[in-house]
Design an enzyme around this catalytic site. Structure first.
Site, PDB file in Angstrom:
ATOM      1  N   LYS A  71      54.468  48.292 -52.872  1.00 20.79           N
ATOM      2  CA  LYS A  71      54.280  47.265 -53.903  1.00 20.79           C
ATOM      3  C   LYS A  71      54.254  47.809 -55.329  1.00 20.79           C
ATOM      4  O   LYS A  71      54.676  47.135 -56.257  1.00 20.79           O
ATOM      5  CB  LYS A  71      52.980  46.486 -53.653  1.00 20.79           C
ATOM      6  CG  LYS A  71      53.060  45.490 -52.510  1.00 20.79           C
ATOM      7  CD  LYS A  71      51.788  44.663 -52.456  1.00 20.79           C
ATOM      8  CE  LYS A  71      51.796  43.664 -51.332  1.00 20.79           C
ATOM      9  NZ  LYS A  71      50.697  42.701 -51.459  1.00 20.79           N
ATOM     10  N   ASN A  92      55.410  41.782 -55.039  1.00 23.45           N
ATOM     11  CA  ASN A  92      55.522  41.479 -53.601  1.00 23.45           C
ATOM     12  C   ASN A  92      56.763  40.662 -53.275  1.00 23.45           C
ATOM     13  O   ASN A  92      57.044  40.389 -52.119  1.00 23.45           O
ATOM     14  CB  ASN A  92      54.260  40.787 -53.068  1.00 23.45           C
ATOM     15  CG  ASN A  92      54.126  39.346 -53.517  1.00 23.45           C
ATOM     16  OD1 ASN A  92      54.854  38.878 -54.396  1.00 23.45           O
ATOM     17  ND2 ASN A  92      53.193  38.626 -52.925  1.00 23.45           N
ATOM     18  N   ASP A 108      50.945  36.484 -55.031  1.00 21.16           N
ATOM     19  CA  ASP A 108      49.629  36.463 -54.380  1.00 21.16           C
ATOM     20  C   ASP A 108      48.622  35.571 -55.118  1.00 21.16           C
ATOM     21  O   ASP A 108      47.812  34.880 -54.494  1.00 21.16           O
ATOM     22  CB  ASP A 108      49.057  37.873 -54.252  1.00 21.16           C
ATOM     23  CG  ASP A 108      49.692  38.647 -53.108  1.00 21.16           C
ATOM     24  OD1 ASP A 108      50.219  38.010 -52.186  1.00 21.16           O
ATOM     25  OD2 ASP A 108      49.661  39.887 -53.140  1.00 21.16           O
ATOM     26  N   GLY A 135      35.083  43.321 -53.902  1.00 24.99           N
ATOM     27  CA  GLY A 135      36.228  44.200 -53.717  1.00 24.99           C
ATOM     28  C   GLY A 135      36.979  44.405 -55.017  1.00 24.99           C
ATOM     29  O   GLY A 135      36.917  43.563 -55.924  1.00 24.99           O
ATOM     30  N   ALA A 136      37.665  45.540 -55.114  1.00 26.91           N
ATOM     31  CA  ALA A 136      38.402  45.856 -56.343  1.00 26.91           C
ATOM     32  C   ALA A 136      39.712  46.567 -56.027  1.00 26.91           C
ATOM     33  O   ALA A 136      40.177  47.394 -56.800  1.00 26.91           O
ATOM     34  CB  ALA A 136      37.533  46.711 -57.262  1.00 26.91           C
ATOM     35  N   GLY A 137      40.332  46.227 -54.889  1.00 22.54           N
ATOM     36  CA  GLY A 137      41.625  46.794 -54.528  1.00 22.54           C
ATOM     37  C   GLY A 137      42.761  45.917 -55.042  1.00 22.54           C
ATOM     38  O   GLY A 137      42.585  45.117 -55.973  1.00 22.54           O
ATOM     39  N   GLY A 138      43.927  46.086 -54.431  1.00 27.16           N
ATOM     40  CA  GLY A 138      45.099  45.326 -54.853  1.00 27.16           C
ATOM     41  C   GLY A 138      44.910  43.831 -54.713  1.00 27.16           C
ATOM     42  O   GLY A 138      45.324  43.047 -55.581  1.00 27.16           O
ATOM     43  N   TYR A 226      42.221  37.381 -42.571  1.00 26.16           N
ATOM     44  CA  TYR A 226      42.571  36.257 -41.683  1.00 26.16           C
ATOM     45  C   TYR A 226      42.710  36.692 -40.223  1.00 26.16           C
ATOM     46  O   TYR A 226      43.201  35.944 -39.393  1.00 26.16           O
ATOM     47  CB  TYR A 226      43.830  35.533 -42.181  1.00 26.16           C
ATOM     48  CG  TYR A 226      45.033  36.417 -42.344  1.00 26.16           C
ATOM     49  CD1 TYR A 226      45.823  36.760 -41.245  1.00 26.16           C
ATOM     50  CD2 TYR A 226      45.377  36.922 -43.584  1.00 26.16           C
ATOM     51  CE1 TYR A 226      46.915  37.588 -41.386  1.00 26.16           C
ATOM     52  CE2 TYR A 226      46.472  37.749 -43.741  1.00 26.16           C
ATOM     53  CZ  TYR A 226      47.235  38.075 -42.639  1.00 26.16           C
ATOM     54  OH  TYR A 226      48.319  38.909 -42.785  1.00 26.16           O
ATOM     55  N   GLY A 247      41.631  32.677 -44.827  1.00 26.45           N
ATOM     56  CA  GLY A 247      42.618  33.405 -45.620  1.00 26.45           C
ATOM     57  C   GLY A 247      44.065  33.228 -45.188  1.00 26.45           C
ATOM     58  O   GLY A 247      44.980  33.661 -45.893  1.00 26.45           O
TER      59      GLY A 247
HETATM   60  P1  ATR Z   1      43.750  45.772 -50.730  1.00 29.48           P
HETATM   61  O1  ATR Z   1      45.013  46.142 -51.444  1.00 29.48           O
HETATM   62  O2  ATR Z   1      43.960  45.001 -49.469  1.00 29.48           O
HETATM   63  O3  ATR Z   1      42.766  45.127 -51.616  1.00 29.48           O
HETATM   64  P2  ATR Z   1      42.420  48.376 -50.870  1.00 29.48           P
HETATM   65  O4  ATR Z   1      43.005  48.655 -52.215  1.00 29.48           O
HETATM   66  O5  ATR Z   1      42.431  49.439 -49.845  1.00 29.48           O
HETATM   67  O6  ATR Z   1      43.189  47.155 -50.166  1.00 29.48           O
HETATM   68  O7  ATR Z   1      40.957  47.799 -51.088  1.00 29.48           O
HETATM   69  C1  ATR Z   1      40.062  47.651 -50.032  1.00 29.48           C
HETATM   70  C2  ATR Z   1      38.767  47.085 -50.568  1.00 29.48           C
HETATM   71  O8  ATR Z   1      37.808  47.009 -49.496  1.00 29.48           O
HETATM   72  C3  ATR Z   1      38.137  47.941 -51.645  1.00 29.48           C
HETATM   73  O9  ATR Z   1      37.440  47.103 -52.545  1.00 29.48           O
HETATM   74  C4  ATR Z   1      37.167  48.800 -50.827  1.00 29.48           C
HETATM   75  O10 ATR Z   1      36.088  49.339 -51.557  1.00 29.48           O
HETATM   76  P3  ATR Z   1      36.254  50.786 -52.291  1.00 29.48           P
HETATM   77  O11 ATR Z   1      37.029  50.528 -53.545  1.00 29.48           O
HETATM   78  O12 ATR Z   1      34.856  51.221 -52.541  1.00 29.48           O
HETATM   79  O13 ATR Z   1      36.979  51.672 -51.313  1.00 29.48           O
HETATM   80  C5  ATR Z   1      36.659  47.772 -49.845  1.00 29.48           C
HETATM   81  N1  ATR Z   1      36.058  48.394 -48.656  1.00 29.48           N
HETATM   82  C6  ATR Z   1      36.694  48.974 -47.631  1.00 29.48           C
HETATM   83  N2  ATR Z   1      35.796  49.451 -46.730  1.00 29.48           N
HETATM   84  C7  ATR Z   1      34.557  49.193 -47.233  1.00 29.48           C
HETATM   85  C8  ATR Z   1      33.221  49.428 -46.780  1.00 29.48           C
HETATM   86  N3  ATR Z   1      32.974  50.042 -45.607  1.00 29.48           N
HETATM   87  N4  ATR Z   1      32.188  49.000 -47.557  1.00 29.48           N
HETATM   88  C9  ATR Z   1      32.423  48.373 -48.737  1.00 29.48           C
HETATM   89  N5  ATR Z   1      33.674  48.118 -49.213  1.00 29.48           N
HETATM   90  C10 ATR Z   1      34.724  48.514 -48.476  1.00 29.48           C
END
Ligand code: ATR
Length: 284
Positions: A71, A92, A108, A135-138, A226, A247
């Site tokens: 991506k 995407n 998205d 959460g703070a990922g993609g 989901y 979701g």
């Molecule tokens: P996506 O693109 O699907 O958002 P990602 O970038 O891998 O995927 O993000 C996964 C999210 O789940 C992140 O916010 C991650 O927290 P971190 O930034 O601290 O890694 C969160 N996550 C995954 N496992 C976790 C856990 N065991 N406890 C808390 N947060 C978790």
């Protein structure tokens, strides 16, 4: 529907791609609307991402979806990017334009909002009150873009790794406030919407542990996970009377703009589509 020599062709570029539900989703629409087209899985190794995307015009593709891990690479190979793709920092959906150039979009945020608008009991208005995003990922990037643009007055952002949340807050502006992950129960007071964008609660992952006691009972709860469809978070919220949206609808709605661009027909999300995708996922 038979695929003729005139068929429009699109696909999904990913690695691995075998778990992608997009071929079933688009295949359902192609059959439903009798479109002379094909949508195929494209298993593209991480190191071949740029070459594969750049080859789409040469191969006569109408475009493609792009999934993990391509991506971000897609951002750099596109001649033009939509505002959403720039804002979210990932592509995407690729569209091959008339002149053979590549356009990149990110659907998205659209899918996230369309899912809530369609499935929240009584509709969805982001301006109704503060939102909590976990959460703070993609995925969180798309959710933040959607909520800020839709008028959310305040977004409380919590992530296990605080620095990732800070980075997003810097980018998305003054309505985003970072709170410590440990305060995820406490920050729920007076929120209108709770969104889980983490992978917690997904089949095979740890559950999301969060105390919902402070959450107003009218607050909407949605989970980007989901699989399972009814995550422990959604079950716990529903048990105390909160409205919930799963979701899967986001996955279905985010596919609509691509299908329309490639195949020339605006598709609908129907119960039959949902059932087809759930069956493919092994959920009957
Ligand atoms: P996506 O693109 O699907 O958002 P990602 O970038 O891998 O995927 O993000 C996964 C999210 O789940 C992140 O916010 C991650 O927290 P971190 O930034 O601290 O890694 C969160 N996550 C995954 N496992 C976790 C856990 N065991 N406890 C808390 N947060 C978790």
């Amino acid at each position: 529907m038979t695929v003729t020599g005139k068929a429009r062709v699109a696909g999904v570029i990913g690695w691995p791609v075998g778990h992608s539900l997009s071929p079933v989703l688009h295949g359902h629409w192609l059959a439903e609307y009798g479109v002379d087209g094909a949508y195929v899985p494209l298993a593209v190794r991480p190191e071949h991402g740029a070459a594969a995307m750049q080859a789409l015009p040469a191969l006569g593709f109408a475009g493609a979806n792009v999934t993990v891990p391509h991506k971000e690479t897609a951002l750099s190979v596109c001649e033009r990017l939509s505002d959403a793709a720039k804002r979210i920092g990932a592509v995407n959906t690729l569209v091959v334009a008339e002149d053979g150039t590549l356009e990149g979009d990110n659907t998205d945020a659209f899918g996230f909002l369309a899912n809530l608008e369609e499935n929240a009991p009584g509709g969805f208005d982001a301006a109704e009150g503060p939102v909590v995003v976990l959460g703070a990922g993609g995925a969180a990037r798309a959710v933040l873009a959607a909520l800020i643009d839709a008028g959310a007055p305040e977004v409380r952002l919590l992530n296990r790794t605080a620095s990732r949340a800070e980075t997003l807050a810097d980018e998305f502006g003054r309505r985003v406030f970072v709170e410590p992950w440990e305060r995820r129960g406490a920050v729920l007071a007076d929120t209108a919407l709770l969104v889980n964008t983490t992978s917690l609660g997904m089949t095979g992952h740890a559950p999301l542990e969060i105390a919902l006691a402070a959450l107003p009972v009218a607050s909407l709860v949605t989970d980007l996970v989901y699989a399972p469809l009814r995550t422990p978070l959604l079950e716990a919220a529903a048990a105390r009377g909160n409205p919930t949206v799963d979701g899967l609808g986001m996955l279905l709605h985010q596919a609509r703009p691509g299908f329309e661009r490639w195949f020339g027909r605006r598709p609908e999300v129907t119960p039959e589509l949902r059932a087809a995708v759930l069956a493919a996922r092994g959920d009957g």
